[in-house]
Design a protein around this motif. Sequence first.
Motif, PDB file in Angstrom:
ATOM      1  N   SER A   7       0.844  -1.189   0.000  1.00 45.01           N
ATOM      2  CA  SER A   7       0.000   0.000   0.000  1.00 45.01           C
ATOM      3  C   SER A   7       0.884   1.245   0.000  1.00 45.01           C
ATOM      4  CB  SER A   7      -0.922   0.016   1.221  1.00 45.01           C
ATOM      5  OG  SER A   7      -0.159   0.069   2.419  1.00 45.01           O
ATOM      6  N   GLY A   8       0.259   2.372  -0.304  1.00 43.70           N
ATOM      7  CA  GLY A   8       0.977   3.633  -0.216  1.00 43.70           C
ATOM      8  C   GLY A   8       1.391   4.250  -1.530  1.00 43.70           C
ATOM      9  N   GLY A   9       1.111   3.586  -2.632  1.00 44.36           N
ATOM     10  CA  GLY A   9       1.479   4.166  -3.917  1.00 44.36           C
ATOM     11  C   GLY A   9       0.619   5.369  -4.252  1.00 44.36           C
ATOM     12  N   GLY A  10       1.029   6.076  -5.290  1.00 46.63           N
ATOM     13  CA  GLY A  10       0.262   7.237  -5.704  1.00 46.63           C
ATOM     14  C   GLY A  10       1.053   8.107  -6.653  1.00 46.63           C
ATOM     15  N   LEU A  11       0.566   9.320  -6.818  1.00 49.05           N
ATOM     16  CA  LEU A  11       1.183  10.296  -7.715  1.00 49.05           C
ATOM     17  C   LEU A  11       1.940  11.326  -6.889  1.00 49.05           C
ATOM     18  CD1 LEU A  11       1.479  11.613 -10.540  1.00 49.05           C
ATOM     19  CD2 LEU A  11      -0.672  12.810 -10.075  1.00 49.05           C
ATOM     20  N   LEU A  20       5.974   3.476   0.989  1.00 48.65           N
ATOM     21  CA  LEU A  20       5.190   2.288   0.724  1.00 48.65           C
ATOM     22  C   LEU A  20       5.252   1.357   1.922  1.00 48.65           C
ATOM     23  CD1 LEU A  20       6.358   1.484  -2.935  1.00 48.65           C
ATOM     24  CD2 LEU A  20       4.583   3.062  -2.174  1.00 48.65           C
ATOM     25  N   SER A  21       4.184   0.618   2.114  1.00 43.81           N
ATOM     26  CA  SER A  21       4.136  -0.364   3.193  1.00 43.81           C
ATOM     27  C   SER A  21       3.831  -1.740   2.635  1.00 43.81           C
ATOM     28  CB  SER A  21       3.086   0.031   4.220  1.00 43.81           C
ATOM     29  OG  SER A  21       3.428   1.218   4.888  1.00 43.81           O
ATOM     30  N   CYS A  22       4.300  -2.737   3.348  1.00 43.95           N
ATOM     31  CA  CYS A  22       4.060  -4.125   2.959  1.00 43.95           C
ATOM     32  C   CYS A  22       3.764  -4.928   4.214  1.00 43.95           C
ATOM     33  CB  CYS A  22       5.268  -4.688   2.233  1.00 43.95           C
ATOM     34  SG  CYS A  22       5.188  -6.453   1.897  1.00 43.95           S
ATOM     35  N   ALA A  90       6.860   3.319 -11.652  1.00 45.27           N
ATOM     36  CA  ALA A  90       6.775   1.864 -11.852  1.00 45.27           C
ATOM     37  C   ALA A  90       5.717   1.298 -10.920  1.00 45.27           C
ATOM     38  CB  ALA A  90       8.119   1.203 -11.551  1.00 45.27           C
ATOM     39  N   VAL A  91       5.413   0.034 -11.126  1.00 48.68           N
ATOM     40  CA  VAL A  91       4.646  -0.717 -10.139  1.00 48.68           C
ATOM     41  C   VAL A  91       5.651  -1.329  -9.169  1.00 48.68           C
ATOM     42  CG1 VAL A  91       3.054  -2.620  -9.715  1.00 48.68           C
ATOM     43  CG2 VAL A  91       2.801  -1.213 -11.776  1.00 48.68           C
ATOM     44  N   TYR A  92       5.431  -1.097  -7.899  1.00 49.04           N
ATOM     45  CA  TYR A  92       6.348  -1.583  -6.872  1.00 49.04           C
ATOM     46  C   TYR A  92       5.749  -2.810  -6.199  1.00 49.04           C
ATOM     47  CZ  TYR A  92       9.372   2.445  -7.369  1.00 49.04           C
ATOM     48  OH  TYR A  92      10.258   3.379  -7.868  1.00 49.04           O
ATOM     49  N   TYR A  93       6.570  -3.837  -6.106  1.00 53.54           N
ATOM     50  CA  TYR A  93       6.141  -5.109  -5.544  1.00 53.54           C
ATOM     51  C   TYR A  93       6.940  -5.453  -4.289  1.00 53.54           C
ATOM     52  CZ  TYR A  93       4.112  -5.887 -10.175  1.00 53.54           C
ATOM     53  OH  TYR A  93       3.389  -5.778 -11.329  1.00 53.54           O
ATOM     54  N   TYR A 103       7.100 -15.178  -1.980  1.00 49.02           N
ATOM     55  CA  TYR A 103       5.738 -14.738  -2.218  1.00 49.02           C
ATOM     56  C   TYR A 103       5.760 -13.278  -2.650  1.00 49.02           C
ATOM     57  CZ  TYR A 103       4.846 -18.883   0.607  1.00 49.02           C
ATOM     58  OH  TYR A 103       4.826 -20.167   1.095  1.00 49.02           O
ATOM     59  N   TRP A 104       4.790 -12.966  -3.518  1.00 56.06           N
ATOM     60  CA  TRP A 104       4.712 -11.615  -4.070  1.00 56.06           C
ATOM     61  C   TRP A 104       3.363 -10.983  -3.802  1.00 56.06           C
ATOM     62  CZ3 TRP A 104       8.872  -9.391  -6.539  1.00 56.06           C
ATOM     63  CH2 TRP A 104       9.923 -10.241  -6.897  1.00 56.06           C
ATOM     64  N   GLY A 105       3.380  -9.680  -3.636  1.00 59.20           N
ATOM     65  CA  GLY A 105       2.138  -8.937  -3.572  1.00 59.20           C
ATOM     66  C   GLY A 105       1.655  -8.585  -4.963  1.00 59.20           C
ATOM     67  N   GLN A 106       0.520  -7.914  -5.019  1.00 55.14           N
ATOM     68  CA  GLN A 106      -0.067  -7.538  -6.300  1.00 55.14           C
ATOM     69  C   GLN A 106       0.560  -6.271  -6.879  1.00 55.14           C
ATOM     70  OE1 GLN A 106      -2.476  -9.296  -8.083  1.00 55.14           O
ATOM     71  NE2 GLN A 106      -1.839 -10.829  -6.585  1.00 55.14           N
ATOM     72  N   GLY A 107       1.274  -5.544  -6.051  1.00 55.95           N
ATOM     73  CA  GLY A 107       1.948  -4.341  -6.526  1.00 55.95           C
ATOM     74  C   GLY A 107       1.147  -3.082  -6.249  1.00 55.95           C
ATOM     75  N   THR A 108       1.869  -1.975  -6.165  1.00 55.28           N
ATOM     76  CA  THR A 108       1.240  -0.673  -5.989  1.00 55.28           C
ATOM     77  C   THR A 108       1.915   0.311  -6.946  1.00 55.28           C
ATOM     78  OG1 THR A 108       0.629   1.025  -4.357  1.00 55.28           O
ATOM     79  CG2 THR A 108       2.769  -0.022  -4.059  1.00 55.28           C
TER      80      THR A 108
END
Length: 114
Positions: A7-11, A20-22, A90-93, A103-108
């Motif tokens: 979480s935490g992505g954006g513009l 960002l948090s995971c 980018a999309v951050y994973y 294991y991977w997250g869906q990305g933000t």
Amino acid sequence: QVQVVESGGGLVQSGGSLRLSCVASGSISSIAAMGWYRQAPGKEREWVGSIITNGPTNYPDSVRGRFTIGRNAQNSVYLQMNSLTPDDTAVYYCNLVEGTRDYWGQGTQVTVSS
């Protein structure tokens, strides 16, 4: 089953900061490391940094000094990103390594405007 959620992505504007948090949950026995990767459109996934349990934190040259990985809890990490540029878009994973499995997250999505 292990779940990883970012979480935490954006513009953000160029020169700005973003955090960002995971969080990992589920049947986790022992976390060896947690890390961040990113993938920009048309490019391969790129390693951004990792934090090893009871060990060091490592970064590639492209982000060292600007990005910081920290731990909120045993199963939660953050990625503090400063001095962002459009090249960081980018999309951050988030990635979790447990034994021989990862294991991977869906990305933000992180978008840095010029």
